[in-house]
Design an enzyme around this catalytic site. Structure first.
Site, PDB file in Angstrom:
ATOM      1  N   SER A 164      45.155  40.796  30.030  1.00 35.29           N
ATOM      2  CA  SER A 164      45.276  42.053  29.848  1.00 35.29           C
ATOM      3  C   SER A 164      46.459  42.489  28.762  1.00 35.29           C
ATOM      4  CB  SER A 164      45.848  42.786  31.340  1.00 35.29           C
ATOM      5  OG  SER A 164      45.886  44.392  31.272  1.00 35.29           O
ATOM      6  N   THR A 165      47.562  43.099  29.423  1.00 34.85           N
ATOM      7  CA  THR A 165      48.825  43.496  28.422  1.00 34.85           C
ATOM      8  C   THR A 165      49.185  42.156  27.675  1.00 34.85           C
ATOM      9  OG1 THR A 165      49.400  44.875  29.945  1.00 34.85           O
ATOM     10  CG2 THR A 165      51.078  44.597  28.141  1.00 34.85           C
ATOM     11  N   HIS A 190      41.043  43.413  29.133  1.00 37.48           N
ATOM     12  CA  HIS A 190      41.304  44.842  29.546  1.00 37.48           C
ATOM     13  C   HIS A 190      41.375  45.734  28.240  1.00 37.48           C
ATOM     14  CE1 HIS A 190      42.809  43.559  33.692  1.00 37.48           C
ATOM     15  NE2 HIS A 190      41.711  43.506  33.704  1.00 37.48           N
ATOM     16  N   MET A 283      49.534  42.698  33.176  1.00 32.06           N
ATOM     17  CA  MET A 283      50.069  43.472  34.269  1.00 32.06           C
ATOM     18  C   MET A 283      49.071  43.339  35.536  1.00 32.06           C
ATOM     19  SD  MET A 283      51.917  47.080  34.330  1.00 32.06           S
ATOM     20  CE  MET A 283      50.158  47.996  34.190  1.00 32.06           C
ATOM     21  N   ASP A 286      44.632  41.449  38.699  1.00 34.54           N
ATOM     22  CA  ASP A 286      43.166  41.354  38.386  1.00 34.54           C
ATOM     23  C   ASP A 286      43.116  39.723  38.017  1.00 34.54           C
ATOM     24  OD1 ASP A 286      40.534  41.961  38.149  1.00 34.54           O
ATOM     25  OD2 ASP A 286      40.796  42.384  36.099  1.00 34.54           O
TER      26      ASP A 286
END
Length: 348
Positions: A164-165, A190, A283, A286
C-alpha cells in the site's frame, strides 16, 4: 496530543478551501496554512515547519514536480500529491512517488466539492500515514543489480506480493532485479482505477520480466508479473496444471478494493506450499490474515522490515499475527523470494 500540522499547496482556491475543511474536520489534524504556488509555499514551510504537505501537481510559477524534487533533495518531508484522474495525471503522479512523495489523492472529475468531501476519511488516513512515514533525501535510483538466472522451477511456483503506502517504489525495487526465468508474480497494490495500467507499463519498461495489468481469465505464466487493476479484486485460480486470473467487483475488504487479503487467501487455496508470499510497506492490516493463511498452507512468507518501510503498518500487523516466516530488508527481498522458490523445488 499534538495535532498533525498540514500545509496545502494548490493554485485552486476551491481545493485549498476543501482541503482545509477536510483536514480541520478531523480532531487529530489541522490546516496551519495554504499557498497558491510553490514560491509562497517555500516561505510558509520555513515559517510553520508543517508535518505534512499536500501538493498539487500542475501549478503556475513552478511545476509541482520541480518543487517536489527540490524539496526532497534539500528539505525532505512527507508529501501527499493531489492528482487529476487522467493518463497524464497518473504518469506525473508516478513520477512524484519516484521522487519521494508518500502518497496521492485524486481530484474527482465531476462534482468536485461533493467528491472531495466524500473521500474526507480516506484523505485524512493518507495524511496520518504520511505524518508517520519514513522520508529521506531523494537520490536518483541506481541501476538495479540484476540477479542471476534462476534454475527452472516449474510453472506451479508462484509469488504473491501485497503493498500500500510507499508500495509503488518498493515493488519497483523488488521487481527490477528479477531475471526473465522468475516464477510468475501476482501483485495487489492499493491504487485507484487509471493508475495501475500506467504503473504496470512503467515497470514493464524497467524490468527483465514482463509486467502488465491483469485481465480476467488470462493464464498466469512464468517470467510475468500481473498487477491487480484499480478498484477490482484479483484472485488466483487453478485449472488443471495451470493458474488463471480471476477479477471481481465484490465489496471492499479492509476498506480496500483491490484487497491484499483477497489475493493472499486465493493463493493459499490455489497454490498452497508452491507459493511465496510477500507483504510490503503500507498502512493498516490488509494482507495480514491472508499471509497467515498462506503460511498455514505451507507457503514461505516474507514481511518487509520496519527500518526499510515507508509506513510499517501492514508488515507489522502480519508479523504480530504470526504470518511471516522471515522479516527482510527491502534490498534483500528479491533474492530471498527466489531463494525460497528454489528451496521449495529442491525439497520436492
Amino acid at each position: 496530543m499534538k495535532k498533525i500540522q498540514v500545509l496545502c499547496v494548490d493554485d485552486s482556491a476551491l481545493i485549498r478551501q476543501l482541503m482545509t475543511e477536510i483536514v480541520n474536520s478531523h480532531a487529530d489534524m489541522e490546516m496551519i496554512a495554504t499557498a497558491p504556488d510553490p514560491l509562497i509555499a517555500r516561505d510558509l514551510i520555513k515559517q510553520y515547519n508543517p508535518d505534512v504537505l499536500t501538493l498539487d501537481v500542475e501549478m503556475p510559477r513552478m511545476d509541482g514536480l520541480d518543487f517536489l524534487e527540490r524539496l526532497m533533495r534539500l528539505r525532505p518531508m512527507p508529501v501527499v500529491m493531489v492528482s487529476s484522474l487522467t493518463s497524464k495525471g497518473s504518469e506525473i503522479t508516478l513520477n512524484a512517488l519516484e521522487l519521494g512523495a508518500v502518497d496521492f489523492v485524486t481530484k474527482p472529475q465531476i462534482g468536485l466539492r461533493e467528491g472531495m468531501l466524500h473521500y474526507s476519511d480516506a484523505i485524512a488516513d493518507k495524511i496520518r500515514a504520511a505524518s508517520r512515514a519514513r522520508v529521506s533525501r531523494h537520490v536518483p535510483a541506481a541501476a538495479p543489480k540484476r540477479l542471476a538466472t534462476t534454475p527452472l522451477v516449474g510453472s506451479e511456483k508462484i509469488i504473491a506480493i501485497g503493498a500500500s503506502t510507499g508500495g509503488t517504489e518498493a515493488i519497483r525495487q523488488v521487481l527490477t532485479p528479477l531475471p526473465p526465468t522468475s516464477p510468475a508474480l501476482v501483485i495487489t497494490q492499493h491504487m485507484p482505477p487509471g493508475f495501475t495500467r500506467s504503473f504496470a507499463e512503467r515497470l514493464d519498461k524497467l524490468c527483465q520480466i514482463s509486467v502488465k495489468e491483469a485481465q480476467d481469465g488470462e493464464r498466469v505464466m512464468p517470467g510475468h508479473a500481473y498487477i491487480a487493476p484499480g478498484d477490482i479484486h484479483m484472485e488466483l485460480a487453478r485449472s488443471g496444471a495451470n493458474y488463471h486470473i480471476r477479477l471481481n467487483d465484490a465489496p471492499p475488504v479492509n476498506r480496500h478494493r483491490p484487497s491484499v487479503d483477497i489475493l493472499f487467501h486465493s493463493v493459499a487455496r490455489a497454490a498452497g506450499s508452491n507459493a511465496v508470499g510477500v507483504i510490503l510497506t503500507g498502512m493498516g492490516n490488509d494482507g495480514a490474515a491472508g499471509l497467515l493463511a498462506m503460511r498455514n498452507a505451507g507457503a514461505r512468507t516474507l514481511a518487509q522490515s520496519e527500518r526499510s518501510c515507508v509506513v510499517f503498518g501492514m508488515p507489522r500487523e502480519a508479523i504480530a499475527a504470526g504470518a511471516a516466516c522471515d522479516i527482510i530488508d527491502l534490498d534483500n527481498i528479491s533474492q530471498k523470494m527466489l531463494n525460497s522458490v528454489v528451496g521449495q523445488a529442491q525439497r520436492i
